[in-house]
Design a protein around this motif. Structure first.
Motif, PDB file in Angstrom:
ATOM      1  N   UNK A 238      13.088  -4.204  13.524  1.00  0.00           N
ATOM      2  CA  UNK A 238      12.950  -2.863  11.918  1.00  0.00           C
ATOM      3  C   UNK A 238      11.272  -2.493  12.239  1.00  0.00           C
ATOM      4  N   UNK A 239      11.404  -0.753  12.199  1.00  0.00           N
ATOM      5  CA  UNK A 239       9.203  -0.337  11.796  1.00  0.00           C
ATOM      6  C   UNK A 239      10.011   0.779  11.269  1.00  0.00           C
ATOM      7  N   UNK A 240       9.298   0.785   9.877  1.00  0.00           N
ATOM      8  CA  UNK A 240       9.130   1.170   9.251  1.00  0.00           C
ATOM      9  C   UNK A 240       7.845   2.076   9.266  1.00  0.00           C
ATOM     10  N   UNK A 241       7.978   3.097   8.411  1.00  0.00           N
ATOM     11  CA  UNK A 241       6.495   4.129   8.605  1.00  0.00           C
ATOM     12  C   UNK A 241       6.446   4.901   7.100  1.00  0.00           C
ATOM     13  N   UNK A 242       5.604   4.381   6.580  1.00  0.00           N
ATOM     14  CA  UNK A 242       5.775   4.915   4.793  1.00  0.00           C
ATOM     15  C   UNK A 242       4.795   6.080   5.095  1.00  0.00           C
ATOM     16  N   UNK A 243       4.032   6.416   5.816  1.00  0.00           N
ATOM     17  CA  UNK A 243       3.420   7.950   6.021  1.00  0.00           C
ATOM     18  C   UNK A 243       4.524   9.350   5.957  1.00  0.00           C
ATOM     19  N   UNK A 244       5.192   8.372   7.058  1.00  0.00           N
ATOM     20  CA  UNK A 244       5.848   9.608   7.544  1.00  0.00           C
ATOM     21  C   UNK A 244       7.251   9.903   6.538  1.00  0.00           C
ATOM     22  N   UNK A 245       7.487   9.121   5.902  1.00  0.00           N
ATOM     23  CA  UNK A 245       8.748   8.737   4.845  1.00  0.00           C
ATOM     24  C   UNK A 245       8.336   9.704   4.059  1.00  0.00           C
ATOM     25  N   UNK A 246       6.968   9.661   3.213  1.00  0.00           N
ATOM     26  CA  UNK A 246       6.979   9.962   2.054  1.00  0.00           C
ATOM     27  C   UNK A 246       6.619  11.632   1.971  1.00  0.00           C
ATOM     28  N   UNK A 247       6.091  11.832   3.697  1.00  0.00           N
ATOM     29  CA  UNK A 247       6.126  13.538   3.607  1.00  0.00           C
ATOM     30  C   UNK A 247       7.310  14.279   4.119  1.00  0.00           C
ATOM     31  N   UNK A 248       8.123  13.522   4.872  1.00  0.00           N
ATOM     32  CA  UNK A 248       9.410  14.198   4.890  1.00  0.00           C
ATOM     33  C   UNK A 248       9.727  14.068   3.386  1.00  0.00           C
ATOM     34  N   UNK A 249       9.929  12.932   2.172  1.00  0.00           N
ATOM     35  CA  UNK A 249      10.487  12.944   1.519  1.00  0.00           C
ATOM     36  C   UNK A 249       9.864  14.181   0.403  1.00  0.00           C
ATOM     37  N   UNK A 250       8.458  14.693   0.723  1.00  0.00           N
ATOM     38  CA  UNK A 250       8.320  15.738   0.113  1.00  0.00           C
ATOM     39  C   UNK A 250       8.539  16.917   0.318  1.00  0.00           C
ATOM     40  N   UNK A 251       9.220  17.122   1.288  1.00  0.00           N
ATOM     41  CA  UNK A 251       9.333  18.430   1.790  1.00  0.00           C
ATOM     42  C   UNK A 251      11.018  18.423   1.511  1.00  0.00           C
ATOM     43  N   UNK A 252      11.845  17.171   1.617  1.00  0.00           N
ATOM     44  CA  UNK A 252      13.257  17.696   1.182  1.00  0.00           C
ATOM     45  C   UNK A 252      12.945  18.157  -0.168  1.00  0.00           C
ATOM     46  N   UNK A 253      12.157  17.516  -0.357  1.00  0.00           N
ATOM     47  CA  UNK A 253      12.320  17.836  -2.744  1.00  0.00           C
ATOM     48  C   UNK A 253      12.074  19.212  -2.651  1.00  0.00           C
ATOM     49  N   UNK A 254      11.603  19.859  -1.797  1.00  0.00           N
ATOM     50  CA  UNK A 254      11.981  21.407  -1.681  1.00  0.00           C
ATOM     51  C   UNK A 254      12.877  22.491  -1.023  1.00  0.00           C
ATOM     52  N   UNK A 255      13.818  21.249   0.113  1.00  0.00           N
ATOM     53  CA  UNK A 255      14.236  22.455   0.361  1.00  0.00           C
ATOM     54  C   UNK A 255      15.832  21.433  -0.058  1.00  0.00           C
ATOM     55  N   UNK A 256      15.971  20.713  -0.200  1.00  0.00           N
ATOM     56  CA  UNK A 256      17.327  20.065  -1.179  1.00  0.00           C
ATOM     57  C   UNK A 256      17.027  18.589  -1.680  1.00  0.00           C
ATOM     58  N   UNK A 257      16.991  19.022  -3.070  1.00  0.00           N
ATOM     59  CA  UNK A 257      15.973  18.241  -4.186  1.00  0.00           C
ATOM     60  C   UNK A 257      17.119  17.289  -4.605  1.00  0.00           C
ATOM     61  N   UNK A 258      18.198  18.095  -4.899  1.00  0.00           N
ATOM     62  CA  UNK A 258      18.989  17.061  -5.445  1.00  0.00           C
ATOM     63  C   UNK A 258      19.873  16.186  -4.329  1.00  0.00           C
ATOM     64  N   UNK A 259      19.856  16.126  -3.285  1.00  0.00           N
ATOM     65  CA  UNK A 259      20.322  15.531  -2.252  1.00  0.00           C
ATOM     66  C   UNK A 259      18.607  14.070  -2.816  1.00  0.00           C
ATOM     67  N   UNK A 260      17.668  14.285  -2.502  1.00  0.00           N
ATOM     68  CA  UNK A 260      16.686  13.650  -3.451  1.00  0.00           C
ATOM     69  C   UNK A 260      16.519  13.079  -4.147  1.00  0.00           C
ATOM     70  N   UNK A 261      16.687  13.610  -5.106  1.00  0.00           N
ATOM     71  CA  UNK A 261      17.273  12.841  -6.869  1.00  0.00           C
ATOM     72  C   UNK A 261      18.456  11.785  -6.369  1.00  0.00           C
TER      73      UNK A 261
END
Length: 351
Positions: A238-261
């Motif tokens: 498995x390969x994990x990309x922390x920077x990409x995950x972090x960016x996607x996480x921040x964007x998802x907090x805008x478009x679907x915050x309750x899912x991210x919470x």
């Protein structure tokens, strides 16, 4: 932990002592025509200042050589004493003994996880594994981090989340080198996390780890998208990309915050943590095997919920049918708070 400067001081002191003996042997053989054993004896008693009996009276040239040889050895002995004194008063001998004991303990480990790199990602992975009672060995070559590990982090809260870190087993060295991996018990480990800053180093770790332990589960960190395919080719599972995950996480907090919470609750990033646990068919109590999900009645008995099921063929079934009977190779994914999961473990998992 021995600093490189201290290791160099030890090597330098040992080198000066051997050089001094060699100079003495050569000088006494050349000037006084002693044989090798006698020349070595004269050199040793001169270097040590022991004052034992001189084998025979020295010539004038021999006395001049011996005088300068004694002055030279005064400097050598003074330097050697200063190095040894530093080790005694700085507690380096105690640290060496502690490292030896740690190495002996690691040699008895089996099924443990190795973390390469104790930066922010490595520390977070370490804390998560520790919370799940997984034995971990850290490989790190940063002298400052190693000092923090050995002096400040043992029994302390490593990343400030209020959870004690316990004793940290570590190996000082370059994780890309096979001997360092072998010292960490790579052949007996169950998984390795390559969390080094450079993608090229993580590829080296994956290649070496796969060669040293073909059954190893390898998880690698990547900074560049182009590195993902290379890491997989190098042997990473498995390969994990922390920077990409972090960016996607921040964007998802805008478009679907309750899912991210909600996901934060599961990942432990929120104060009110939920726990997602897995239980394979083989781990299920024998009297429970062969029952359908409805008959297991997980929700009523524990408050937890069976939210998904991974079948033996790799298919992930979300919200599995209540009439489905888990079979060999299936894995149940159960969600609940800490109390509910503990109740689930007690009731359903084999002891």
């Amino acid at each position: 932990m021995l600093r490189p400067s201290q290791i160099n001081s030890l090597k330098y002191a040992a080198g000066l002592t051997l050089t001094s003996v060699a100079i003495g042997v050569t000088g006494f053989m050349t000037i006084e025509h002693f044989n090798v054993p006698d020349a070595f004896y004269m050199s040793v008693i001169t270097v040590s200042g022991g004052g034992y009996e001189v084998l025979r009276p020295l010539s004038q040239a021999g006395r001049i050589f011996t005088s300068f040889y004694i002055l030279y050895n005064l400097l050598v002995v003074a330097y050697l004493v200063s190095v040894i004194t530093t080790f005694i008063f700085d507690g380096e001998l105690r640290k060496i003994f502690k490292m030896y004991r740690t190495d002996q303990e690691i040699k008895r480990f089996s099924g443990h996880v190795i973390i390469c790199g104790f930066g922010s990602n490595g520390r977070k992975a370490y804390q998560k594994l520790l919370n799940n009672s997984v034995r971990v060995v850290v490989i790190e070559q940063n002298e400052q981090l190693i000092r923090q590990l050995s002096e400040g982090y043992n029994g302390a809260d490593i990343d400030g989340d209020g959870v004690p870190g316990g004793k940290i087993f570590y190996v000082f060295g370059d994780a890309t080198l096979d001997p360092v991996m072998e010292q960490a018990g790579i052949g007996r480990a169950s998984a390795i996390i390559a969390a080094l800053p450079k993608d090229s180093d993580n590829m080296s770790v994956a290649l070496s780890a796969r060669a040293l332990n073909p059954r190893l589960n390898i998880i690698a960190r990547a900074s560049e998208k182009t590195s993902e395919r290379k890491l997989i080719a190098a042997g990473a599972n498995s390969v994990v990309m922390p920077d990409e995950i972090g960016g996607s996480h921040m964007a998802d907090l805008v478009v679907r915050p309750e899912v991210i919470r909600f996901l934060d609750l599961i990942s432990g990033l929120s104060a009110d943590k939920l726990r997602l646990e897995e239980l394979s068919f083989q781990q299920l109590r024998r009297e429970m095997q062969g029952r359908s999900i409805r008959e297991l009645d997980v929700r009523s008995l524990t408050g937890a919920n069976v939210i998904a099921l991974r079948q033996q063929n790799g298919t992930l079934v979300v919200s599995p049918d209540a009439n489905y009977c888990p079979a060999i190779g299936d894995v149940l994914l159960v969600l609940g708070n800490e109390t509910q999961i503990e109740a689930f473990e007690v009731r359903y998992r084999q002891l």
